[in-house]
Write a protein that holds these residues in place. Structure first.
Motif, PDB file in Angstrom:
ATOM      1  N   VAL A 121       9.689 -12.957 -11.928  1.00 45.23           N
ATOM      2  CA  VAL A 121       8.962 -11.459 -10.972  1.00 45.23           C
ATOM      3  C   VAL A 121       7.459 -11.465 -11.430  1.00 45.23           C
ATOM      4  CG1 VAL A 121       9.634  -8.994 -11.000  1.00 45.23           C
ATOM      5  CG2 VAL A 121      11.233 -10.195 -10.455  1.00 45.23           C
ATOM      6  N   LEU A 122       7.098 -11.212 -10.562  1.00 43.38           N
ATOM      7  CA  LEU A 122       5.278 -10.778 -10.997  1.00 43.38           C
ATOM      8  C   LEU A 122       5.547  -9.017 -11.173  1.00 43.38           C
ATOM      9  CD1 LEU A 122       3.345 -13.872  -9.098  1.00 43.38           C
ATOM     10  CD2 LEU A 122       3.847 -13.096 -11.789  1.00 43.38           C
ATOM     11  N   MET A 123       5.679  -8.270 -10.273  1.00 47.24           N
ATOM     12  CA  MET A 123       5.466  -6.527  -9.898  1.00 47.24           C
ATOM     13  C   MET A 123       6.496  -5.890  -9.784  1.00 47.24           C
ATOM     14  SD  MET A 123       1.293  -6.709  -7.626  1.00 47.24           S
ATOM     15  CE  MET A 123       2.223  -5.892  -6.735  1.00 47.24           C
ATOM     16  N   THR A 124       7.152  -5.261  -9.908  1.00 48.93           N
ATOM     17  CA  THR A 124       8.005  -4.329  -9.204  1.00 48.93           C
ATOM     18  C   THR A 124       7.128  -3.109  -8.864  1.00 48.93           C
ATOM     19  OG1 THR A 124       8.055  -3.333 -11.317  1.00 48.93           O
ATOM     20  CG2 THR A 124       9.131  -5.258 -10.708  1.00 48.93           C
ATOM     21  N   VAL A 125       8.103  -1.933  -8.250  1.00 52.83           N
ATOM     22  CA  VAL A 125       7.693  -0.878  -8.165  1.00 52.83           C
ATOM     23  C   VAL A 125       8.970   0.238  -8.316  1.00 52.83           C
ATOM     24  CG1 VAL A 125       9.104  -0.915  -5.205  1.00 52.83           C
ATOM     25  CG2 VAL A 125       7.682   0.800  -5.767  1.00 52.83           C
ATOM     26  N   ASP A 126       8.398   1.507  -8.421  1.00 54.46           N
ATOM     27  CA  ASP A 126       7.727   2.105  -9.388  1.00 54.46           C
ATOM     28  C   ASP A 126       9.095   3.442  -8.458  1.00 54.46           C
ATOM     29  OD1 ASP A 126       9.045   4.771 -10.735  1.00 54.46           O
ATOM     30  OD2 ASP A 126       7.041   5.064 -12.209  1.00 54.46           O
ATOM     31  N   GLU A 127      10.144   3.233  -8.972  1.00 51.82           N
ATOM     32  CA  GLU A 127      11.057   4.315  -7.678  1.00 51.82           C
ATOM     33  C   GLU A 127      11.260   5.695  -8.054  1.00 51.82           C
ATOM     34  OE1 GLU A 127      14.605   0.689  -6.688  1.00 51.82           O
ATOM     35  OE2 GLU A 127      15.299   2.684  -8.085  1.00 51.82           O
ATOM     36  N   ARG A 128      10.494   5.443  -9.078  1.00 53.14           N
ATOM     37  CA  ARG A 128       9.996   7.481  -9.470  1.00 53.14           C
ATOM     38  C   ARG A 128       9.349   7.938  -8.657  1.00 53.14           C
ATOM     39  NH1 ARG A 128      10.185   6.564 -16.209  1.00 53.14           N
ATOM     40  NH2 ARG A 128       8.307   5.619 -15.051  1.00 53.14           N
ATOM     41  N   THR A 129       8.283   6.904  -8.064  1.00 60.70           N
ATOM     42  CA  THR A 129       6.933   7.247  -7.344  1.00 60.70           C
ATOM     43  C   THR A 129       7.171   7.842  -6.291  1.00 60.70           C
ATOM     44  OG1 THR A 129       6.281   5.239  -7.279  1.00 60.70           O
ATOM     45  CG2 THR A 129       6.008   6.287  -9.447  1.00 60.70           C
ATOM     46  N   TYR A 130       8.521   7.231  -5.275  1.00 60.62           N
ATOM     47  CA  TYR A 130       8.611   7.562  -3.574  1.00 60.62           C
ATOM     48  C   TYR A 130      10.191   7.641  -3.701  1.00 60.62           C
ATOM     49  CZ  TYR A 130      10.673   3.089  -3.453  1.00 60.62           C
ATOM     50  OH  TYR A 130      11.384   1.978  -3.604  1.00 60.62           O
ATOM     51  N   ASN A 131       9.995   8.181  -2.603  1.00 57.39           N
ATOM     52  CA  ASN A 131      11.455   7.982  -2.233  1.00 57.39           C
ATOM     53  C   ASN A 131      12.271   6.938  -1.120  1.00 57.39           C
ATOM     54  OD1 ASN A 131      13.933   9.411  -0.791  1.00 57.39           O
ATOM     55  ND2 ASN A 131      13.443  10.411   0.468  1.00 57.39           N
ATOM     56  N   PRO A 132      12.877   6.469  -2.148  1.00 56.18           N
ATOM     57  CA  PRO A 132      13.650   5.193  -1.394  1.00 56.18           C
ATOM     58  C   PRO A 132      15.164   5.305  -0.218  1.00 56.18           C
ATOM     59  CG  PRO A 132      14.366   5.582  -3.945  1.00 56.18           C
ATOM     60  CD  PRO A 132      13.026   6.465  -4.008  1.00 56.18           C
ATOM     61  N   GLU A 133      14.287   6.136   0.469  1.00 57.87           N
ATOM     62  CA  GLU A 133      15.792   6.622   1.513  1.00 57.87           C
ATOM     63  C   GLU A 133      15.280   5.527   2.367  1.00 57.87           C
ATOM     64  OE1 GLU A 133      17.312  10.304   3.282  1.00 57.87           O
ATOM     65  OE2 GLU A 133      17.094  10.498   1.103  1.00 57.87           O
ATOM     66  N   GLY A 134      16.943   4.923   3.540  1.00 54.49           N
ATOM     67  CA  GLY A 134      16.375   4.345   4.665  1.00 54.49           C
ATOM     68  C   GLY A 134      16.997   4.762   5.596  1.00 54.49           C
ATOM     69  N   VAL A 153       8.614  -7.035  -5.846  1.00 58.18           N
ATOM     70  CA  VAL A 153       8.090  -7.067  -4.647  1.00 58.18           C
ATOM     71  C   VAL A 153       7.253  -7.974  -5.094  1.00 58.18           C
ATOM     72  CG1 VAL A 153       8.074  -4.112  -4.437  1.00 58.18           C
ATOM     73  CG2 VAL A 153       6.606  -5.627  -5.353  1.00 58.18           C
ATOM     74  N   ILE A 154       7.020  -8.981  -6.265  1.00 59.34           N
ATOM     75  CA  ILE A 154       6.272 -10.056  -5.802  1.00 59.34           C
ATOM     76  C   ILE A 154       7.374 -11.098  -7.126  1.00 59.34           C
ATOM     77  CG2 ILE A 154       4.226 -11.578  -6.592  1.00 59.34           C
ATOM     78  CD1 ILE A 154       2.613  -9.019  -5.685  1.00 59.34           C
ATOM     79  N   TRP A 155       7.310 -11.835  -6.193  1.00 57.79           N
ATOM     80  CA  TRP A 155       7.642 -13.090  -7.218  1.00 57.79           C
ATOM     81  C   TRP A 155       7.941 -14.952  -6.342  1.00 57.79           C
ATOM     82  CZ3 TRP A 155      11.191 -10.216  -4.164  1.00 57.79           C
ATOM     83  CH2 TRP A 155      12.205 -10.773  -3.002  1.00 57.79           C
ATOM     84  N   TRP A 156       8.294 -15.399  -7.546  1.00 53.04           N
ATOM     85  CA  TRP A 156       7.409 -16.981  -7.915  1.00 53.04           C
ATOM     86  C   TRP A 156       8.847 -17.933  -8.619  1.00 53.04           C
ATOM     87  CZ3 TRP A 156       7.461 -20.743 -11.263  1.00 53.04           C
ATOM     88  CH2 TRP A 156       6.538 -20.596 -12.533  1.00 53.04           C
TER      89      TRP A 156
END
Length: 299
Positions: free
Chosen positions: A216-229, A243-246
């Motif tokens: 994993v190269l990058m993650t997103v901080d779920e505390r900074t947005y509303n993770p609701e679909g 959100v990014i991996w190799w």
């Protein structure tokens, strides 16, 4: 009086049905692509390539048999064309799946799937691309290249991408959130800050590809947005929301980024830097990863 009301009611119903029919006809292609399993378009004649291509060379593929990102695709194509020009690389962009032949792929060092969606290949094209990657070719998948429209190709969905898309944000669809670097030593992350803000339609996955040994190269901080679909579905993955991996596929270098729904993403300086680095890395111009063939699952 009752008959008059009934007559008016029936007229309204008929008018509504006519309007719905007209709209369905008008948007029939979108309805087919999004709700009815996509379209089935398979080219048989490959595109004509330039007589010579400088090496390294990048093939940018943006075919869509499912949902099409109308704004993001041309923006990303333009960015990769610019990067290749600045590097002095060969560049070719196509939406013709017949380009995926051994003799054509051998002219390229890395392939970008720019928001590719749906089932875009016949079996022989799939095999040619699988062999290209296994033998050391590079791959970059952007955004829709990792959604759930690719499930008919198990090698691609389970091995090359390696994470099962579940849903994207809808409350609202696009949100600004903080992304964080996970591995500062990777050449893909050279010159990038430890974290920055990015506006995106945030994807969630059934499980982190880290569990499969992917990097994993990058993650997103779920505390900074509303993770609701849609319909309030909880899309939280917890502290590990990649959100990014190799990872290595044979000798090939594969990188996937869930970023890139909007055209603006391909003008954001941090994202441009990341994709520039990723292009060099997957084309084996930086780093030493995957120099030895790595065993991997094949469905």
């Amino acid at each position: 009086m009752a008959r008059k009301i009934l007559r008016i009611f029936l007229i309204v119903i008929v008018l509504l049905l006519v309007i719905l029919a007209v709209q369905a006809f008008r948007y029939r292609d979108t309805i087919q692509r999004v709700f009815l399993g996509g379209v089935k378009i398979y080219e048989t004649q490959p595109p004509e390539l330039p007589a010579s291509l400088p090496r390294p060379a990048v093939l940018v593929f943006s075919k869509t048999n499912a949902f099409r990102h109308e704004e993001a695709i041309p923006a990303a194509n333009a960015l990769f064309r610019q990067i290749a020009r600045e590097k002095g690389w060969g560049y070719f962009q196509t939406e013709n799946g017949a380009a995926f032949r051994k003799d054509i792929l051998s002219r390229f060092d890395t392939v970008v799937f720019n928001n590719v969606s749906g089932d875009v290949f016949t079996g022989d094209r799939r095999s040619a691309f699988e062999n290209f990657v296994d033998a050391g070719g590079g791959f970059i998948g952007l955004h829709a290249a990792g959604d759930n429209s690719h499930e008919d190709w198990p090698w691609y969905a389970r091995n090359l991408i390696g994470a099962a898309f579940t849903m994207h944000t809808m409350s609202p669809q696009f949100q600004t959130a903080t992304v964080r670097l996970e591995n500062r030593e990777s050449p893909v992350l050279t010159g990038l800050p430890a974290h920055w803000k990015h506006n995106e339609e945030w994807y969630s996955f059934a499980a982190s590809p880290r569990l499969k040994g992917y990097h994993v190269l990058m993650t997103v901080d779920e505390r900074t947005y509303n993770p609701e679909g849609m319909f309030g579905k909880d899309l939280r993955m917890g502290a590990d929301h990649p959100v990014i991996w190799w990872h290595c596929v044979g000798r090939g270098r594969a990188l996937y980024s869930a970023l890139g729904h909007q055209a603006e993403a391909f003008r954001q300086p941090e994202h441009v830097r990341l994709l520039t680095n990723a292009l060099s890395w997957t084309a084996r111009q930086t780093g030493s990863e995957c120099d030895i063939a790595q065993p991997g699952p094949r469905p």
